[in-house]
Design a protein around this motif. Structure first.
Motif, PDB file in Angstrom:
ATOM      1  N   ASP A 123       5.288  -9.294  -1.352  1.00 43.59           N
ATOM      2  CA  ASP A 123       6.019 -10.162  -0.441  1.00 43.59           C
ATOM      3  C   ASP A 123       7.390  -9.590  -0.848  1.00 43.59           C
ATOM      4  O   ASP A 123       8.387  -9.545  -0.086  1.00 43.59           O
ATOM      5  CB  ASP A 123       5.962 -11.467  -0.349  1.00 43.59           C
ATOM      6  CG  ASP A 123       4.419 -12.066   0.458  1.00 43.59           C
ATOM      7  OD1 ASP A 123       3.961 -11.100   0.938  1.00 43.59           O
ATOM      8  OD2 ASP A 123       4.007 -13.195  -0.030  1.00 43.59           O
ATOM      9  N   THR A 124       7.914  -9.847  -2.328  1.00 39.96           N
ATOM     10  CA  THR A 124       9.180  -9.358  -2.680  1.00 39.96           C
ATOM     11  C   THR A 124       9.433  -8.071  -2.259  1.00 39.96           C
ATOM     12  O   THR A 124      10.716  -7.444  -2.043  1.00 39.96           O
ATOM     13  CB  THR A 124       9.179  -9.546  -4.171  1.00 39.96           C
ATOM     14  OG1 THR A 124       8.614 -10.894  -4.593  1.00 39.96           O
ATOM     15  CG2 THR A 124      10.531  -9.068  -4.636  1.00 39.96           C
ATOM     16  N   LEU A 125       8.342  -7.131  -2.396  1.00 40.25           N
ATOM     17  CA  LEU A 125       8.742  -5.636  -2.137  1.00 40.25           C
ATOM     18  C   LEU A 125       8.740  -5.417  -0.446  1.00 40.25           C
ATOM     19  O   LEU A 125       9.036  -4.363  -0.249  1.00 40.25           O
ATOM     20  CB  LEU A 125       7.550  -4.821  -2.568  1.00 40.25           C
ATOM     21  CG  LEU A 125       7.528  -4.811  -3.959  1.00 40.25           C
ATOM     22  CD1 LEU A 125       6.328  -3.913  -4.727  1.00 40.25           C
ATOM     23  CD2 LEU A 125       8.818  -3.950  -4.754  1.00 40.25           C
ATOM     24  N   GLY A 126       8.560  -6.346   0.219  1.00 40.77           N
ATOM     25  CA  GLY A 126       8.532  -6.241   1.806  1.00 40.77           C
ATOM     26  C   GLY A 126       7.150  -5.426   2.252  1.00 40.77           C
ATOM     27  O   GLY A 126       7.692  -4.864   3.378  1.00 40.77           O
ATOM     28  N   LEU A 127       6.239  -5.381   1.486  1.00 41.68           N
ATOM     29  CA  LEU A 127       5.212  -4.768   2.197  1.00 41.68           C
ATOM     30  C   LEU A 127       4.278  -5.701   2.643  1.00 41.68           C
ATOM     31  O   LEU A 127       3.801  -6.787   2.276  1.00 41.68           O
ATOM     32  CB  LEU A 127       4.604  -3.763   0.914  1.00 41.68           C
ATOM     33  CG  LEU A 127       5.245  -2.960   0.440  1.00 41.68           C
ATOM     34  CD1 LEU A 127       4.753  -2.108  -0.971  1.00 41.68           C
ATOM     35  CD2 LEU A 127       5.694  -1.794   1.334  1.00 41.68           C
ATOM     36  N   ALA A 128       3.521  -4.956   3.793  1.00 41.20           N
ATOM     37  CA  ALA A 128       2.551  -5.798   4.619  1.00 41.20           C
ATOM     38  C   ALA A 128       1.127  -6.402   3.829  1.00 41.20           C
ATOM     39  O   ALA A 128       0.884  -7.437   4.165  1.00 41.20           O
ATOM     40  CB  ALA A 128       2.304  -5.588   6.130  1.00 41.20           C
ATOM     41  N   HIS A 129       0.889  -5.297   3.241  1.00 41.54           N
ATOM     42  CA  HIS A 129      -0.356  -5.337   2.434  1.00 41.54           C
ATOM     43  C   HIS A 129      -0.849  -4.350   1.496  1.00 41.54           C
ATOM     44  O   HIS A 129       0.361  -3.652   1.349  1.00 41.54           O
ATOM     45  CB  HIS A 129      -1.717  -5.370   3.535  1.00 41.54           C
ATOM     46  CG  HIS A 129      -1.688  -3.978   4.330  1.00 41.54           C
ATOM     47  ND1 HIS A 129      -2.072  -2.997   3.889  1.00 41.54           N
ATOM     48  CD2 HIS A 129      -1.149  -3.977   5.639  1.00 41.54           C
ATOM     49  CE1 HIS A 129      -1.792  -2.101   4.856  1.00 41.54           C
ATOM     50  NE2 HIS A 129      -1.202  -2.573   6.014  1.00 41.54           N
ATOM     51  N   LEU A 130      -1.695  -4.536   0.596  1.00 45.33           N
ATOM     52  CA  LEU A 130      -1.919  -3.585  -0.464  1.00 45.33           C
ATOM     53  C   LEU A 130      -1.967  -2.169  -0.179  1.00 45.33           C
ATOM     54  O   LEU A 130      -1.724  -1.090  -0.850  1.00 45.33           O
ATOM     55  CB  LEU A 130      -3.169  -4.180  -1.286  1.00 45.33           C
ATOM     56  CG  LEU A 130      -2.829  -5.316  -2.306  1.00 45.33           C
ATOM     57  CD1 LEU A 130      -4.257  -5.727  -2.908  1.00 45.33           C
ATOM     58  CD2 LEU A 130      -1.889  -4.890  -3.255  1.00 45.33           C
ATOM     59  N   ARG A 159      -0.420  -0.388   2.259  1.00 43.47           N
ATOM     60  CA  ARG A 159       0.673   0.180   2.401  1.00 43.47           C
ATOM     61  C   ARG A 159       1.356   0.669   0.759  1.00 43.47           C
ATOM     62  O   ARG A 159       1.849   1.554   0.764  1.00 43.47           O
ATOM     63  CB  ARG A 159       1.808  -0.541   3.059  1.00 43.47           C
ATOM     64  CG  ARG A 159       1.366  -0.625   4.627  1.00 43.47           C
ATOM     65  CD  ARG A 159       2.450  -1.002   5.305  1.00 43.47           C
ATOM     66  NE  ARG A 159       2.156  -1.044   6.748  1.00 43.47           N
ATOM     67  CZ  ARG A 159       2.985  -1.698   7.740  1.00 43.47           C
ATOM     68  NH1 ARG A 159       4.085  -2.001   7.447  1.00 43.47           N
ATOM     69  NH2 ARG A 159       2.412  -1.804   9.102  1.00 43.47           N
ATOM     70  N   PHE A 160       1.109  -0.224   0.064  1.00 34.96           N
ATOM     71  CA  PHE A 160       1.722   0.000  -1.306  1.00 34.96           C
ATOM     72  C   PHE A 160       1.103   1.186  -2.198  1.00 34.96           C
ATOM     73  O   PHE A 160       1.524   1.928  -2.541  1.00 34.96           O
ATOM     74  CB  PHE A 160       1.384  -1.352  -2.226  1.00 34.96           C
ATOM     75  CG  PHE A 160       1.921  -1.140  -3.676  1.00 34.96           C
ATOM     76  CD1 PHE A 160       3.273  -1.405  -4.042  1.00 34.96           C
ATOM     77  CD2 PHE A 160       1.045  -0.557  -4.742  1.00 34.96           C
ATOM     78  CE1 PHE A 160       3.712  -1.349  -5.182  1.00 34.96           C
ATOM     79  CE2 PHE A 160       1.506  -0.281  -5.986  1.00 34.96           C
ATOM     80  CZ  PHE A 160       2.835  -0.702  -6.230  1.00 34.96           C
ATOM     81  N   VAL A 161      -0.431   1.047  -1.730  1.00 29.74           N
ATOM     82  CA  VAL A 161      -1.165   2.300  -2.268  1.00 29.74           C
ATOM     83  C   VAL A 161      -0.992   3.753  -1.483  1.00 29.74           C
ATOM     84  O   VAL A 161      -0.592   4.780  -1.993  1.00 29.74           O
ATOM     85  CB  VAL A 161      -2.718   2.081  -2.349  1.00 29.74           C
ATOM     86  CG1 VAL A 161      -3.544   3.224  -2.866  1.00 29.74           C
ATOM     87  CG2 VAL A 161      -2.777   1.028  -3.147  1.00 29.74           C
ATOM     88  N   PHE A 162      -1.107   3.561  -0.025  1.00 31.76           N
ATOM     89  CA  PHE A 162      -0.896   4.791   0.484  1.00 31.76           C
ATOM     90  C   PHE A 162       0.372   5.152   1.396  1.00 31.76           C
ATOM     91  O   PHE A 162       0.389   6.126   1.747  1.00 31.76           O
ATOM     92  CB  PHE A 162      -2.180   4.766   1.759  1.00 31.76           C
ATOM     93  CG  PHE A 162      -3.450   4.676   1.288  1.00 31.76           C
ATOM     94  CD1 PHE A 162      -4.092   5.642   0.818  1.00 31.76           C
ATOM     95  CD2 PHE A 162      -4.192   3.524   0.895  1.00 31.76           C
ATOM     96  CE1 PHE A 162      -5.401   5.967   0.402  1.00 31.76           C
ATOM     97  CE2 PHE A 162      -5.571   3.504   0.486  1.00 31.76           C
ATOM     98  CZ  PHE A 162      -6.085   4.748   0.041  1.00 31.76           C
ATOM     99  N   GLY A 163       1.347   4.232   1.210  1.00 30.77           N
ATOM    100  CA  GLY A 163       2.446   4.485   1.865  1.00 30.77           C
ATOM    101  C   GLY A 163       2.355   4.132   3.345  1.00 30.77           C
ATOM    102  O   GLY A 163       1.540   3.501   3.703  1.00 30.77           O
ATOM    103  N   ASP A 164       3.554   4.396   4.135  1.00 28.10           N
ATOM    104  CA  ASP A 164       3.692   4.335   5.716  1.00 28.10           C
ATOM    105  C   ASP A 164       2.371   5.063   6.328  1.00 28.10           C
ATOM    106  O   ASP A 164       2.245   4.561   7.628  1.00 28.10           O
ATOM    107  CB  ASP A 164       4.882   4.363   6.104  1.00 28.10           C
ATOM    108  CG  ASP A 164       5.870   3.688   5.525  1.00 28.10           C
ATOM    109  OD1 ASP A 164       5.522   2.541   5.120  1.00 28.10           O
ATOM    110  OD2 ASP A 164       7.008   3.898   5.444  1.00 28.10           O
ATOM    111  N   GLY A 165       1.862   6.008   5.826  1.00 30.70           N
ATOM    112  CA  GLY A 165       0.847   6.711   6.582  1.00 30.70           C
ATOM    113  C   GLY A 165      -0.572   6.325   6.472  1.00 30.70           C
ATOM    114  O   GLY A 165      -1.498   6.872   6.696  1.00 30.70           O
TER     115      GLY A 165
END
Length: 859
Positions: A176-183, A185-191
């Protein structure tokens, strides 16, 4: 057809029982009736059916259905009585009504299935059976209706109830601090759009999750350290320490979807949320929503509370909760969770005790870090961790760099955890960095400065490392020294904190003002060393900086170059050769202006003033001058003699640089020659010249006609020349021209006809020209079909003639060819005419002109 009781039980009674004891509405099915039955057949069949009901009533599973059938039969008894008396009309009417009722029941079942499936188009087998019973249809009929409505009947996918990693709650907060919707997106990015999580983790276009995780680690390692990288480290730790990264990502998706489902949104909203915000593949989104909705209401009990505490990372609190429960409360899932909590707590306590006994702070820190990952709320662990400071940085040095200071130090030898360095200036915080170096851009001036560096690992800090005190005293800025004719002058900007500026020449002090100086005691051609330094007030008197050193050589005023010539370079289009007499001192430069120079010949001005008012022209030295590329269409070229920072104005001349046209083409069409070319950039007009004639063409006329049209006799050779042109000061000037030559050609016409009786027809070819000429070769070609021949090889050669003198009349037997077909002649170059003299087409091309199509096409 005889009544088959076993078949009746299988096809009627059993489906009716499965439908909740509701008999079929269609009386044909209920009583096994059909249209061809007579009144006697109806009476006998109804009697046999009712007997089967009575026998079925003896079986417990059919008792309720048999009672319902007998009760309903009382309503139909009058029509069966009429049928026994030979009147089948009431029965036929009742059969029609029952068919409508059966249809309405199926429609009602379809509606219920649609309502229950919603946008997901999915149903559980249990719900399908419930709808079948309430709608009065069998489960087979309900399943068929579901398939007809594209509704998938399946059990919900099993979903994880607990997080596979104990610190998931912390990782969730970091996401949530990084503004990412779920794990994902953190691993694979926006793609990661179209991600599948149910049958194994799969992201379109991405490799294995392990490779994606390593790439994410590499990218975060290259980023500047800050609060965001701390959150990223928390997420990376969760992903690395989870038993299965894909399972953790799936649990994160499921937990977020559960939260959304608790808000009771519509299916459309949930599908949009799952596919756009959670990046799920539409098929997995439907299945996950279906499974989460199928989990029912909010669960309660010890296992749920334990699970909440574990998911939140409150392992110690979970152990206290489990210990406070009555012995009989810990059963099933609650007992398993309590056992896991106790095991994790026991291991964490062991690690904490090992850290307390460790002699190496790094070993203690690693043990405590492991303990806190297992039990984030372990008592006393966080306080102990805050006391485990890293080893201090060493050998801090501060170096003065212009108006700033550069700091370098040896990093802390500690190997555990993330070490950062807090830099202080005179005891005040300056910056925090992970690198063992820093630059202080704006330190205080003329004040002693002490820099210290403290190594920090989370909240624990080391002893500070201090550098020797330094004092920043900037040199004068924007120093500009100019050497002239028997004089050297200088200007600068004095630092605000400096008391004055000191100037020396070869070690001897010179008089200077606050912003500049002028030294006239110099000899042209002699080099002098000047030092410009700043003087600051200090506790022990005035302090002078080392200063900025410049070497200057005064020169006599540059001599002007009053005459020079400009000629095109034939080997390099757009390049011109400049020839002139070399000046005795300085270097000649050619610059460009838009108009007449504002300075008289012989004027000497500063080089900066010249550069501001003119355009520099690229030049290459040659043996007897320079090669330049002026570029502009029209301008003034000015000769300037430059020596150091001075420039003397010389002669000038007007110059027109007109680019020639490119890709020149010309084509004859009868007495007209069509000329085309690429219009040169920035050229207002072109001049066309051909066979002693000329005309001026502008771009509008050229575009309007799609080129240029010239009138030239067909047999006359022509040379076309195109040159760019423009009016300069009322006079027309021409640029370099391009040309193209076309030879003349001989126009030859021919006609085709068929003559003679039908059994002996001939093709007559009449060939004429404006003057006597001899053709090298004439060919007559036939081609069947609707497409005319394009060359002498495109068809069947009927006949040919060589060295043919014109005019000529030729005859060929008519071909035995099915219609339609084409006849066409092809000619090759002209030679001497029939009298033996060189004709007008000697050595030229032949322009063979076809007759009308009706003369060439037969049939």
């Amino acid at each position: 057809m005889a009544f088959d009781e076993q078949r009746y039980t299988r096809e009627v009674l059993e489906p009716a029982r499965e439908a909740g004891g509701v008999p079929p509405e269609d009386l044909r099915v209920r009583y096994q009736l059909h249209e061809t039955m007579t009144a006697a057949d109806v009476t006998d069949t109804v009697k046999l059916v009712r007997q089967s009901w009575r026998r079925a009533r003896g079986m417990l599973k059919y008792k309720r259905l048999a009672d319902r059938l007998e009760a309903d039969h009382a309503r139909f008894a009058p029509m069966f009585t009429a049928a026994a008396e030979g009147d089948l009309d009431p029965l036929r009417a009742a059969l029609g009504d029952s068919e409508l009722r059966a249809t309405r029941r199926l429609d009602d079942a379809r509606g219920r299935l649609d309502d229950a499936a919603g946008r997901l188009r999915m149903l559980s087998p249990a719900l399908l059976a419930t709808i079948a019973r309430s709608s009065g249809v069998s489960q087979e009929e309900a399943a068929g209706l579901a398939a007809e409505r594209s509704i998938e009947v399946r059990d919900p996918d099993p979903l994880p109830e607990t997080a596979p990693y104990p610190g998931y709650g912390k990782a969730r907060e970091a996401l949530d601090t990084l503004g990412l919707a779920h794990l994902g997106r953190f691993v694979f990015g926006d793609g990661c759009a179209g991600m599948r999580v149910l049958d194994g983790l799969e992201v379109p276009g991405a490799g294995p999750v392990e490779e994606a995780l390593r790439e994410a680690e590499r990218q975060w390692a290259t980023r500047t350290r800050g609060p965001w990288t701390i959150s990223a480290d928390t997420v990376l730790a969760a992903l690395r320490n989870s038993p299965d990264t894909g399972t953790l990502i799936r649990y994160d998706i499921v937990s977020r979807l559960r939260e959304r489902v608790r808000e009771h949104p519509y299916d459309d909203t949930l599908l949009r949320h799952a596919t756009t915000e959670l990046d799920l593949h539409p098929a997995d989104a439907r299945r996950l929503i279906f499974a989460v909705r199928g989990e029912g209401g909010v669960a309660t009990g010890p296992s749920v509370r334990l699970r909440e505490l574990v998911d939140a990372g409150e392992i110690h609190a979970a152990a206290d909760f489990a210990g406070a429960l009555a012995p009989g409360a810990l059963t099933g899932d609650a007992a398993e969770l309590a056992t896991e909590v106790q095991a994790r707590l026991a291991r964490a306590v062991q690690l904490r005790d090992r850290a307390r006994a460790a002699l190496d702070p790094d070993d203690a820190w690693l043990a405590l870090r492991d303990a806190l990952q297992r039990v984030p709320d372990l008592p006393g662990a966080a306080e102990l961790l805050a006391r485990l400071a890293p080893l201090p940085a060493r050998a801090l040095r501060a170096n003065l760099q212009g108006e700033g200071a550069g700091l370098v130090w040896q990093p802390s030898p500690s190997r555990a955890g993330r070490i950062v360095y807090d830099v202080y200036r005179n005891g005040e915080p300056l910056a925090t960095t992970e690198q063992p170096s820093l630059r202080d851009e704006r330190p205080p001036v003329n004040t002693p400065i002490t820099y210290t560096v403290v190594a920090r690992r989370e909240a624990a800090v080391s002893m500070p490392a201090a550098a020797a005190p330094v004092v920043v005293r900037p040199e004068p800025g924007d120093i500009r020294l100019t050497a002239g004719d028997g004089v050297v002058s200088g200007r600068w900007s004095r630092p605000a904190e400096a008391a004055r500026v000191v100037v020396t020449r070869d070690g001897r002090a010179l008089a200077s003002g606050d912003t500049g100086f002028r030294d006239s005691a110099v000899v042209n051609g002699t080099s002098y060393s000047y030092v410009v330094a700043a003087a600051y007030s200090g506790p022990d008197g005035e302090v002078i900086t080392p200063g900025v050193r410049r070497t200057m050589t005064p020169q006599g005023r540059p001599r002007p170059v009053t005459d020079f010539t400009l000629h095109p370079d034939p080997s390099a289009p757009g390049t011109f050769l400049v020839r002139y007499d070399e000046p005795p001192s300085g270097v000649l430069e050619i610059v460009a202006l838009d108009g007449t120079p504002p300075w008289p010949v012989g004027t000497t001005l500063s080089l900066d003033e010249l550069r501001a008012a003119t355009r520099a022209i690229p030049a290459i030295p040659t043996r007897d001058g320079q090669a330049i590329r002026p570029g502009a269409n029209h301008g003034v070229l000015l000769a300037v003699t430059v020596a150091d920072d001075l420039a003397t104005i010389g002669g000038h001349l007007d110059h027109v640089n007109l680019a020639p046209p490119t890709r020149l083409t010309a084509q004859r069409r009868g007495v007209t020659v069509y000329v085309g070319f690429d219009w040169p950039p920035d050229v207002p007009e072109v001049e066309m010249r051909w066979n002693g004639r000329s005309m001026i063409v502008n771009p509008a006329a050229y575009r309007a006609q799609g080129g240029v049209r010239l009138d030239v006799s067909e047999g006359e050779p022509v040379t076309v020349e195109v040159a760019p042109t423009s009016l300069v000061h009322g006079e027309r000037v021409r640029g370099a021209a391009v040309s193209l030559r076309l030879d003349g050609h001989v126009p030859v016409r021919y006609d085709l006809s068929q003559q003679g009786p039908a059994w002996r027809r001939s093709v007559v070819v009449e060939v004429t020209a404006d003057r006597p000429v001899r053709l090298s070769r004439l060919s007559l070609v036939l081609k069947p079909g609707h497409v005319q021949p394009k060359s002498a090889d495109d068809g069947v050669l009927l006949d040919h003639w060589t060295d043919l003198d014109l005019p000529a009349r030729l005859t060929v037997p008519a071909p035995r060819q099915a219609r339609p077909y084409w006849l066409r002649c092809f000619a090759e170059g002209a030679s001497e005419d029939a009298r033996g003299a060189a004709g007008p087409g000697t050595g030229g091309d032949v322009a063979l002109i076809d007759p009308p199509v009706r003369r060439m096409k037969v049939g």
